[in-house]
Design a protein around this motif. Structure first.
Motif, PDB file in Angstrom:
ATOM      1  N   GLU A   1       0.835  -1.209   0.000  1.00  0.00           N
ATOM      2  CA  GLU A   1       0.000   0.000   0.000  1.00  0.00           C
ATOM      3  C   GLU A   1       0.871   1.261   0.000  1.00  0.00           C
ATOM      4  O   GLU A   1       1.695   1.458   0.877  1.00  0.00           O
ATOM      5  CB  GLU A   1      -0.903   0.005   1.227  1.00  0.00           C
ATOM      6  N   GLY A   2       0.670   2.097  -1.015  1.00  0.00           N
ATOM      7  CA  GLY A   2       1.381   3.363  -1.097  1.00  0.00           C
ATOM      8  C   GLY A   2       2.823   3.270  -1.528  1.00  0.00           C
ATOM      9  O   GLY A   2       3.519   4.292  -1.630  1.00  0.00           O
ATOM     10  N   ALA A   3       3.319   2.057  -1.809  1.00  0.00           N
ATOM     11  CA  ALA A   3       4.712   1.893  -2.221  1.00  0.00           C
ATOM     12  C   ALA A   3       4.911   2.375  -3.653  1.00  0.00           C
ATOM     13  O   ALA A   3       4.066   2.160  -4.520  1.00  0.00           O
ATOM     14  CB  ALA A   3       5.132   0.438  -2.105  1.00  0.00           C
ATOM     15  N   GLN A   4       6.053   3.016  -3.892  1.00  0.00           N
ATOM     16  CA  GLN A   4       6.383   3.472  -5.245  1.00  0.00           C
ATOM     17  C   GLN A   4       7.012   2.361  -6.076  1.00  0.00           C
ATOM     18  O   GLN A   4       6.936   2.373  -7.306  1.00  0.00           O
ATOM     19  CB  GLN A   4       7.325   4.672  -5.158  1.00  0.00           C
ATOM     20  N   ILE A   5       7.682   1.421  -5.393  1.00  0.00           N
ATOM     21  CA  ILE A   5       8.220   0.211  -6.022  1.00  0.00           C
ATOM     22  C   ILE A   5       7.994  -0.932  -5.044  1.00  0.00           C
ATOM     23  O   ILE A   5       8.189  -0.768  -3.844  1.00  0.00           O
ATOM     24  CB  ILE A   5       9.734   0.322  -6.321  1.00  0.00           C
ATOM     25  N   VAL A   6       7.593  -2.087  -5.557  1.00  0.00           N
ATOM     26  CA  VAL A   6       7.449  -3.285  -4.731  1.00  0.00           C
ATOM     27  C   VAL A   6       8.466  -4.310  -5.215  1.00  0.00           C
ATOM     28  O   VAL A   6       8.493  -4.666  -6.396  1.00  0.00           O
ATOM     29  CB  VAL A   6       6.032  -3.867  -4.807  1.00  0.00           C
ATOM     30  N   PHE A   7       9.323  -4.778  -4.309  1.00  0.00           N
ATOM     31  CA  PHE A   7      10.327  -5.785  -4.617  1.00  0.00           C
ATOM     32  C   PHE A   7       9.908  -7.119  -4.005  1.00  0.00           C
ATOM     33  O   PHE A   7       9.225  -7.150  -2.982  1.00  0.00           O
ATOM     34  CB  PHE A   7      11.690  -5.389  -4.036  1.00  0.00           C
TER      35      PHE A   7
ATOM     36  N   LYS B   1      -1.874   2.381  -9.485  1.00  0.00           N
ATOM     37  CA  LYS B   1      -1.631   2.269 -10.929  1.00  0.00           C
ATOM     38  C   LYS B   1      -0.300   2.943 -11.276  1.00  0.00           C
ATOM     39  O   LYS B   1       0.033   4.000 -10.755  1.00  0.00           O
ATOM     40  CB  LYS B   1      -2.772   2.904 -11.720  1.00  0.00           C
ATOM     41  N   GLY B   2       0.434   2.312 -12.161  1.00  0.00           N
ATOM     42  CA  GLY B   2       1.730   2.843 -12.577  1.00  0.00           C
ATOM     43  C   GLY B   2       2.894   2.359 -11.739  1.00  0.00           C
ATOM     44  O   GLY B   2       4.057   2.584 -12.098  1.00  0.00           O
ATOM     45  N   THR B   3       2.605   1.668 -10.635  1.00  0.00           N
ATOM     46  CA  THR B   3       3.672   1.184  -9.762  1.00  0.00           C
ATOM     47  C   THR B   3       4.378  -0.006 -10.406  1.00  0.00           C
ATOM     48  O   THR B   3       3.767  -0.812 -11.103  1.00  0.00           O
ATOM     49  CB  THR B   3       3.110   0.768  -8.392  1.00  0.00           C
ATOM     50  N   VAL B   4       5.684  -0.133 -10.146  1.00  0.00           N
ATOM     51  CA  VAL B   4       6.493  -1.208 -10.710  1.00  0.00           C
ATOM     52  C   VAL B   4       6.717  -2.299  -9.668  1.00  0.00           C
ATOM     53  O   VAL B   4       7.072  -2.014  -8.524  1.00  0.00           O
ATOM     54  CB  VAL B   4       7.858  -0.691 -11.202  1.00  0.00           C
ATOM     55  N   PHE B   5       6.529  -3.542 -10.074  1.00  0.00           N
ATOM     56  CA  PHE B   5       6.833  -4.708  -9.251  1.00  0.00           C
ATOM     57  C   PHE B   5       8.106  -5.324  -9.798  1.00  0.00           C
ATOM     58  O   PHE B   5       8.179  -5.707 -10.968  1.00  0.00           O
ATOM     59  CB  PHE B   5       5.685  -5.720  -9.309  1.00  0.00           C
ATOM     60  N   VAL B   6       9.134  -5.425  -8.962  1.00  0.00           N
ATOM     61  CA  VAL B   6      10.436  -5.967  -9.369  1.00  0.00           C
ATOM     62  C   VAL B   6      10.639  -7.303  -8.665  1.00  0.00           C
ATOM     63  O   VAL B   6      10.752  -7.351  -7.436  1.00  0.00           O
ATOM     64  CB  VAL B   6      11.585  -5.000  -9.006  1.00  0.00           C
ATOM     65  N   ASP B   7      10.704  -8.388  -9.442  1.00  0.00           N
ATOM     66  CA  ASP B   7      10.829  -9.719  -8.852  1.00  0.00           C
ATOM     67  C   ASP B   7      12.261 -10.221  -8.954  1.00  0.00           C
ATOM     68  O   ASP B   7      12.774 -10.444 -10.048  1.00  0.00           O
ATOM     69  CB  ASP B   7       9.891 -10.693  -9.550  1.00  0.00           C
ATOM     70  N   HIS B   8      12.896 -10.425  -7.797  1.00  0.00           N
ATOM     71  CA  HIS B   8      14.266 -10.930  -7.753  1.00  0.00           C
ATOM     72  C   HIS B   8      14.332 -12.445  -7.582  1.00  0.00           C
ATOM     73  O   HIS B   8      15.423 -13.008  -7.494  1.00  0.00           O
ATOM     74  CB  HIS B   8      15.032 -10.258  -6.610  1.00  0.00           C
ATOM     75  N   THR B   9      13.179 -13.104  -7.520  1.00  0.00           N
ATOM     76  CA  THR B   9      13.147 -14.561  -7.404  1.00  0.00           C
ATOM     77  C   THR B   9      13.683 -15.202  -8.679  1.00  0.00           C
ATOM     78  O   THR B   9      13.471 -14.674  -9.776  1.00  0.00           O
ATOM     79  CB  THR B   9      11.701 -15.042  -7.196  1.00  0.00           C
ATOM     80  N   THR B  10      14.372 -16.319  -8.554  1.00  0.00           N
ATOM     81  CA  THR B  10      14.703 -17.108  -9.739  1.00  0.00           C
ATOM     82  C   THR B  10      13.519 -18.025 -10.022  1.00  0.00           C
ATOM     83  O   THR B  10      13.203 -18.912  -9.236  1.00  0.00           O
ATOM     84  CB  THR B  10      15.972 -17.940  -9.523  1.00  0.00           C
TER      85      THR B  10
ATOM     86  N   PHE C   1       5.547  -4.943 -14.451  1.00  0.00           N
ATOM     87  CA  PHE C   1       6.250  -6.060 -13.825  1.00  0.00           C
ATOM     88  C   PHE C   1       7.595  -6.255 -14.497  1.00  0.00           C
ATOM     89  O   PHE C   1       7.719  -6.192 -15.723  1.00  0.00           O
ATOM     90  CB  PHE C   1       5.425  -7.346 -13.961  1.00  0.00           C
ATOM     91  N   MET C   2       8.617  -6.495 -13.682  1.00  0.00           N
ATOM     92  CA  MET C   2       9.951  -6.782 -14.201  1.00  0.00           C
ATOM     93  C   MET C   2      10.493  -8.034 -13.527  1.00  0.00           C
ATOM     94  O   MET C   2      10.395  -8.178 -12.310  1.00  0.00           O
ATOM     95  CB  MET C   2      10.911  -5.608 -13.925  1.00  0.00           C
ATOM     96  N   ASP C   3      11.066  -8.946 -14.314  1.00  0.00           N
ATOM     97  CA  ASP C   3      11.789 -10.077 -13.724  1.00  0.00           C
ATOM     98  C   ASP C   3      13.254  -9.663 -13.616  1.00  0.00           C
ATOM     99  O   ASP C   3      13.857  -9.196 -14.580  1.00  0.00           O
ATOM    100  CB  ASP C   3      11.612 -11.353 -14.540  1.00  0.00           C
ATOM    101  N   ALA C   4      13.812  -9.838 -12.411  1.00  0.00           N
ATOM    102  CA  ALA C   4      15.160  -9.341 -12.150  1.00  0.00           C
ATOM    103  C   ALA C   4      15.933 -10.300 -11.240  1.00  0.00           C
ATOM    104  O   ALA C   4      16.327  -9.945 -10.123  1.00  0.00           O
ATOM    105  CB  ALA C   4      15.084  -7.950 -11.513  1.00  0.00           C
ATOM    106  N   PRO C   5      16.159 -11.542 -11.704  1.00  0.00           N
ATOM    107  CA  PRO C   5      16.909 -12.486 -10.880  1.00  0.00           C
ATOM    108  C   PRO C   5      18.327 -12.003 -10.629  1.00  0.00           C
ATOM    109  O   PRO C   5      18.865 -11.196 -11.407  1.00  0.00           O
ATOM    110  CB  PRO C   5      16.890 -13.775 -11.707  1.00  0.00           C
TER     111      PRO C   5
ATOM    112  N   PHE D   1      12.771   0.057 -16.084  1.00  0.00           N
ATOM    113  CA  PHE D   1      14.161  -0.215 -15.729  1.00  0.00           C
ATOM    114  C   PHE D   1      14.856   1.050 -15.223  1.00  0.00           C
ATOM    115  O   PHE D   1      15.510   1.035 -14.177  1.00  0.00           O
ATOM    116  CB  PHE D   1      14.906  -0.776 -16.937  1.00  0.00           C
ATOM    117  N   GLU D   2      14.710   2.134 -15.960  1.00  0.00           N
ATOM    118  CA  GLU D   2      15.381   3.382 -15.569  1.00  0.00           C
ATOM    119  C   GLU D   2      14.821   3.910 -14.249  1.00  0.00           C
ATOM    120  O   GLU D   2      15.548   4.505 -13.448  1.00  0.00           O
ATOM    121  CB  GLU D   2      15.228   4.432 -16.670  1.00  0.00           C
ATOM    122  N   HIS D   3      13.545   3.685 -14.023  1.00  0.00           N
ATOM    123  CA  HIS D   3      12.911   4.138 -12.775  1.00  0.00           C
ATOM    124  C   HIS D   3      13.433   3.373 -11.569  1.00  0.00           C
ATOM    125  O   HIS D   3      13.644   3.952 -10.499  1.00  0.00           O
ATOM    126  CB  HIS D   3      11.391   3.963 -12.890  1.00  0.00           C
ATOM    127  N   THR D   4      13.682   2.092 -11.741  1.00  0.00           N
ATOM    128  CA  THR D   4      14.052   1.247 -10.596  1.00  0.00           C
ATOM    129  C   THR D   4      15.549   1.000 -10.446  1.00  0.00           C
ATOM    130  O   THR D   4      16.004   0.615  -9.365  1.00  0.00           O
ATOM    131  CB  THR D   4      13.358  -0.128 -10.703  1.00  0.00           C
TER     132      THR D   4
END
Length: 287
Positions: free
Chosen positions: A56-62, A87-96, A116-120, A144-147
């Motif tokens: 809630e209210g996060a600008q990026i969720v990892f 809306k517009g928030t980025v989810f960055v997933d570091h899981t493999t 959504f971005m996959d980012a192992p 990508f540039e945002h995160t």
């Protein structure tokens, strides 16, 4: 920024800590709440009892969780993050994970106006603790540039590899390559031992030549000492190799050596070494 971090395992715990040290307002979530409470006691910030509350209210969720199903759970399951993200928030997933689930979550995110971005990551627990991870990213250049500046709190290299799924495919290449190195080092050191050489002296010499590698310099000495109670677990690498072998069947790639090494790791599991470091391959050549 106000950010959320979902999953406080051996990787996520220090990664979230680096975000806090970098000046970000971090809210963490972990399936075991006591782990989240411990993190807050150590670093500050806050914790939430569900992924949705953390987001809630996060600008990026990892996120850095266990597998495909864990990722689905924190994204779109009951009290999942996607339902609470603006809306517009980025989810960055570091899981493999598999590239397939990355694309699946990207489509679900798009339906909700999210990105959504996959980012192992590569670099192991030590890289997470030291803030020196290598991150391979799949997603839009805008996200990508945002995160990227935020990811640099715990990474020495953050690289956009292509569209969603490209990060996971690159991680598969990483896993294919490093297990081959571990097997060759295991064979070389086992040979050195049986030949009556001083294995550590052998490592000292060959690590300065064409045979030098991260695996040799960082795992060779502990392999000689028969120490494996640390590092990247055999259970985890078999999960990762499963993704690579499945993808190879889909795209027509030949992975004969990788398939063989996967079976060697299966033998290590049968020996009770599922939680041993991946360098435990050498035990098959000794025992």
């Amino acid at each position: 920024m106000k950010v959320a971090f979902l999953g406080l395992g051996v990787m996520g715990y220090p990664m979230a800590g680096h975000l806090h040290k970098g000046g970000h307002d971090v809210c963490v979530y972990n399936r075991t709440t006591a782990k989240a409470q411990k993190w807050v006691a150590e670093y500050g910030g806050s914790y939430a009892e569900t992924p949705a509350k953390a987001a809630e209210g996060a600008q990026i969720v990892f996120a850095c969780v266990g597998n495909d199903d864990d990722l689905r759970s924190v994204c779109t399951g009951k009290n999942g993050a996607f339902d609470a993200m603006d809306k517009g928030t980025v989810f960055v997933d570091h899981t493999t994970t598999s590239a397939e689930v990355a694309r699946e979550m990207a489509l679900e995110a798009e339906k909700r106006g999210l990105s959504f971005m996959d980012a192992p990551v590569s670099g192991g627990q030590a890289g997470a603790e030291n803030g020196t991870l290598t991150i391979m990213v799949g997603g839009s250049s805008e996200s990508f540039e945002h995160t990227k500046p935020v990811q640099e709190c715990y990474a020495q290299a953050v690289t956009l590899m292509g569209d969603v799924g490209a990060g996971q495919l690159t991680k598969m290449v990483n896993q294919i390559t490093f297990v081959g190195a571990v097997q060759s080092i295991s064979e070389g050191l086992a040979f050195a031992e049986k030949a009556g050489l001083a294995p550590k002296k052998v490592i000292d010499v060959i690590s300065k030549g064409a045979a030098g590698s991260w695996q040799l310099s960082n795992r060779g000495y502990t392999m000689v000492e028969d120490k494996f109670d640390f590092g990247f677990a055999v259970d985890w690498v078999r999960k990762d190799l499963g993704f690579a072998l499945d993808e190879a069947r889909k795209n027509g790639s030949a992975l004969p050596v990788t398939g063989l090494i996967d079976q060697y790791y299966k033998e290590v599991q049968r020996m009770g070494g599922g939680r041993w470091d991946t360098s435990a391959l050498i035990k098959l050549l000794r025992d």
